[in-house]
Design an enzyme around this catalytic site. Structure first.
Site, PDB file in Angstrom:
ATOM      1  N   TYR A   1      41.671  30.931  46.828  1.00  0.00           N
ATOM      2  CA  TYR A   1      40.983  29.636  46.764  1.00  0.00           C
ATOM      3  C   TYR A   1      41.840  28.612  46.028  1.00  0.00           C
ATOM      4  O   TYR A   1      42.661  28.958  45.183  1.00  0.00           O
ATOM      5  CB  TYR A   1      39.597  29.776  46.116  1.00  0.00           C
ATOM      6  CG  TYR A   1      39.570  30.324  44.700  1.00  0.00           C
ATOM      7  CD1 TYR A   1      39.756  29.481  43.603  1.00  0.00           C
ATOM      8  CD2 TYR A   1      39.351  31.675  44.470  1.00  0.00           C
ATOM      9  CE1 TYR A   1      39.706  29.981  42.307  1.00  0.00           C
ATOM     10  CE2 TYR A   1      39.304  32.187  43.177  1.00  0.00           C
ATOM     11  CZ  TYR A   1      39.488  31.333  42.105  1.00  0.00           C
ATOM     12  OH  TYR A   1      39.451  31.834  40.829  1.00  0.00           O
TER      13      TYR A   1
ATOM     14  N   HIS B   1      41.885  37.879  43.952  1.00  0.00           N
ATOM     15  CA  HIS B   1      41.712  38.623  42.704  1.00  0.00           C
ATOM     16  C   HIS B   1      40.250  38.944  42.444  1.00  0.00           C
ATOM     17  O   HIS B   1      39.351  38.278  42.966  1.00  0.00           O
ATOM     18  CB  HIS B   1      42.266  37.828  41.509  1.00  0.00           C
ATOM     19  CG  HIS B   1      41.544  36.535  41.283  1.00  0.00           C
ATOM     20  ND1 HIS B   1      41.846  35.394  41.971  1.00  0.00           N
ATOM     21  CD2 HIS B   1      40.518  36.207  40.454  1.00  0.00           C
ATOM     22  CE1 HIS B   1      41.038  34.406  41.584  1.00  0.00           C
ATOM     23  NE2 HIS B   1      40.212  34.877  40.667  1.00  0.00           N
TER      24      HIS B   1
ATOM     25  N   HIS C   1      37.800  39.556  39.011  1.00  0.00           N
ATOM     26  CA  HIS C   1      37.720  39.488  37.552  1.00  0.00           C
ATOM     27  C   HIS C   1      37.082  40.771  37.021  1.00  0.00           C
ATOM     28  O   HIS C   1      36.066  41.229  37.567  1.00  0.00           O
ATOM     29  CB  HIS C   1      36.860  38.292  37.121  1.00  0.00           C
ATOM     30  CG  HIS C   1      37.441  36.971  37.516  1.00  0.00           C
ATOM     31  ND1 HIS C   1      38.228  36.228  36.670  1.00  0.00           N
ATOM     32  CD2 HIS C   1      37.366  36.261  38.664  1.00  0.00           C
ATOM     33  CE1 HIS C   1      38.605  35.105  37.279  1.00  0.00           C
ATOM     34  NE2 HIS C   1      38.094  35.099  38.495  1.00  0.00           N
TER      35      HIS C   1
ATOM     36  N   TYR D   1      33.195  30.979  45.540  1.00  0.00           N
ATOM     37  CA  TYR D   1      32.307  31.604  44.558  1.00  0.00           C
ATOM     38  C   TYR D   1      30.900  31.091  44.771  1.00  0.00           C
ATOM     39  O   TYR D   1      30.703  29.938  45.163  1.00  0.00           O
ATOM     40  CB  TYR D   1      32.738  31.241  43.131  1.00  0.00           C
ATOM     41  CG  TYR D   1      33.953  31.979  42.633  1.00  0.00           C
ATOM     42  CD1 TYR D   1      33.813  33.217  42.004  1.00  0.00           C
ATOM     43  CD2 TYR D   1      35.223  31.442  42.762  1.00  0.00           C
ATOM     44  CE1 TYR D   1      34.918  33.893  41.505  1.00  0.00           C
ATOM     45  CE2 TYR D   1      36.335  32.113  42.277  1.00  0.00           C
ATOM     46  CZ  TYR D   1      36.177  33.340  41.650  1.00  0.00           C
ATOM     47  OH  TYR D   1      37.266  34.002  41.178  1.00  0.00           O
TER      48      TYR D   1
ATOM     49  N   ARG E   1      44.775  30.120  43.872  1.00  0.00           N
ATOM     50  CA  ARG E   1      44.721  31.401  43.171  1.00  0.00           C
ATOM     51  C   ARG E   1      44.940  32.531  44.173  1.00  0.00           C
ATOM     52  O   ARG E   1      44.365  32.540  45.255  1.00  0.00           O
ATOM     53  CB  ARG E   1      43.335  31.638  42.524  1.00  0.00           C
ATOM     54  CG  ARG E   1      42.906  30.780  41.353  1.00  0.00           C
ATOM     55  CD  ARG E   1      43.752  30.833  40.098  1.00  0.00           C
ATOM     56  NE  ARG E   1      44.452  32.057  39.733  1.00  0.00           N
ATOM     57  CZ  ARG E   1      43.939  33.116  39.111  1.00  0.00           C
ATOM     58  NH1 ARG E   1      42.675  33.140  38.789  1.00  0.00           N
ATOM     59  NH2 ARG E   1      44.676  34.165  38.814  1.00  0.00           N
TER      60      ARG E   1
HETATM   61 FE   LIG Z   1      38.641  33.593  39.982  1.00  0.00          FE
END
Ligand SMILES: [Fe+3]
Lengths: 182, 245
Positions: B142, B155, B157, B103, B152
């Protein structure tokens, strides 16, 4: 046949650059700020979100939705703020005092609480400590067990810039904020 | 007009012990049902004019000196309510990791490269049929700190409004065939029957030749409680709440 509701998931820790980019200093235009404009008395609203250990949460996102000074919902009474840019994890809103709605409900602000760790966001309401008479008649406040009503009242203090209200949100514990199924 | 309440059979619980941070953050008491009143049945209004030129194209809106790296995708779908009505003028905000699973967020410590040409945030407003479309890059998996070797799944959000603040929804879109899904406590926090609806479908029709793979992700928000029976239920709840006071 009816369709089924899509499941909720957490906003996670990294919502800032998508949902509150300018507040956090990302190079993406925000479409919401922490300010609501309109006629009426300007008020400041701030507070913190506490977890079950009494620690302030630094990755919560608070949204507010409110009526204007005449108690009307005009579609523009919305604001958003993340708790990650204040050294004490506070949220801050700069808004107008909402009017009483339908002359029945006391002035209030709707609050949506999101954070890492919450799979479902929560709804609550902020009422004002200096509206005691209106609060006493409010149908929603009256539906809350008396001993928990205080969790919904923001405390007023007066500053050179005008009235400021403090509203802390407790996710758990003795003072757990009343959340609503709306 | 009232909305059907959140359907407990479709949504996760407030506290899902396998998801460690829910233990201290999820409320421990039942939410108090209140009769629907104007405050929660209204919401902010949106239109296409609020969007910037590249808001829905994440392959373009973060460019500094070239194209973002990774697999280009089209993510599209419809936003409907439970009664199958399309929901127009609904704001959808998305955010995601880059192709390497990183991110842009300042607190992301994952040792994977930042892509200088990818921001990972976008927004769209649904059209008259409730349709939306994003161009983006497939996000990478990640690691996170929930438990040893926790990852995770891929995905994106999603945050949506719908017609009122009562219909507001924040969710995540997942990808078909991801082996991490069965190990992910956030995904597994959703009741079994509702999980698969968080997984997008690969969509050859939406796939653009020589350009990008298509995925379809439809989203269902709470619908109006329209039938007389539902209305009665609402009234009964109101009475019950007043009674408890
Ligand atoms: Fe996330």
């Amino acid at each position: 046949m009816k369709l089924k509701q899509t499941a909720s998931q957490t906003v996670g820790p990294y919502f800032a650059y998508g949902l509150t980019p300018q507040q956090y200093g990302y190079d993406f235009r925000s479409i919401f700020s922490n300010r609501i404009d309109g006629d009426g008395e300007r008020i400041a609203l701030s507070g913190r979100v506490f977890d079950g250990n009494g620690e302030a949460v630094n990755d919560a996102m608070i949204e507010i939705w409110q009526a204007d000074a005449r108690g009307q919902y005009q579609g523009n009474g919305f604001a958003r703020f993340g708790t990650g840019t204040d050294s004490q994890c506070r949220f801050h809103f700069d808004t107008i005092r909402p009017g009483s709605i339908d002359n029945e409900q006391a002035p209030h602000i709707c609050v949506l609480v999101f954070m890492r760790g919450l799979l479902l966001h929560n709804y609550t309401r902020i009422y004002f400590s200096d509206e005691a008479a209106a609060n006493e008649r409010d149908p929603v406040l009256n539906s809350v067990p008396a001993e928990r009503r205080g969790t919904l009242i923001a405390e007023r203090s007066d500053t050179p810039d005008g009235p400021a209200y403090r509203f802390d949100i407790h996710m758990q514990g003795e003072r757990e904020t009343v959340f609503f199924d709306v | 007009m009232a909305y059907n309440r959140r359907d407990r059979e479709q949504h996760p619980a407030q506290i899902h012990p396998d998801y460690k941070s829910s233990l201290l953050r999820g409320p421990t008491r039942e939410p108090l049902a209140i009769a629907p009143l104007t405050s929660e049945l209204t919401g902010p209004l949106f239109n296409q004019d609020m969007l910037g030129e590249f808001d829905s194209d994440l392959t373009k809106n973060g460019r500094k000196n070239g194209e973002p790296l990774g697999e280009r995708m089209v993510v599209h779908g419809r936003v409907l309510d439970e009664n199958r009505n399309p929901l127009p003028h609904t704001l959808i905000e998305i955010w995601q990791a880059n192709a390497a699973g990183r991110y842009i967020h300042k607190l992301d410590q994952h040792d994977a490269p930042i892509d200088p040409n990818f921001l990972g945030a976008g927004r769209a407003v649904t059209d008259a049929d409730g349709r939306y479309r994003f161009y983006t890059i497939k996000p990478g998996a990640y690691p996170w700190g929930n438990h040893h070797n926790a990852w995770r799944p891929n995905h994106i959000h999603f945050s949506l409004f719908g017609p009122s603040i009562a219909t507001r929804l924040v969710t995540q879109m997942y990808f078909p065939g991801d082996p991490l899904l069965e190990l992910d406590p956030i995904y597994q926090g959703v009741p079994t029957a509702a999980r698969e609806r968080l997984v997008a479908r690969f969509d050859i029709e939406a796939t653009e030749a020589n350009f990008a793979l298509g995925y379809r992700f439809d989203i269902v928000l709470r619908g109006a409680a329209a039938t007389p029976m539902d209305q009665k239920k609402g009234d009964a709840k109101k009475e019950r709440v007043n009674h408890e006071a």
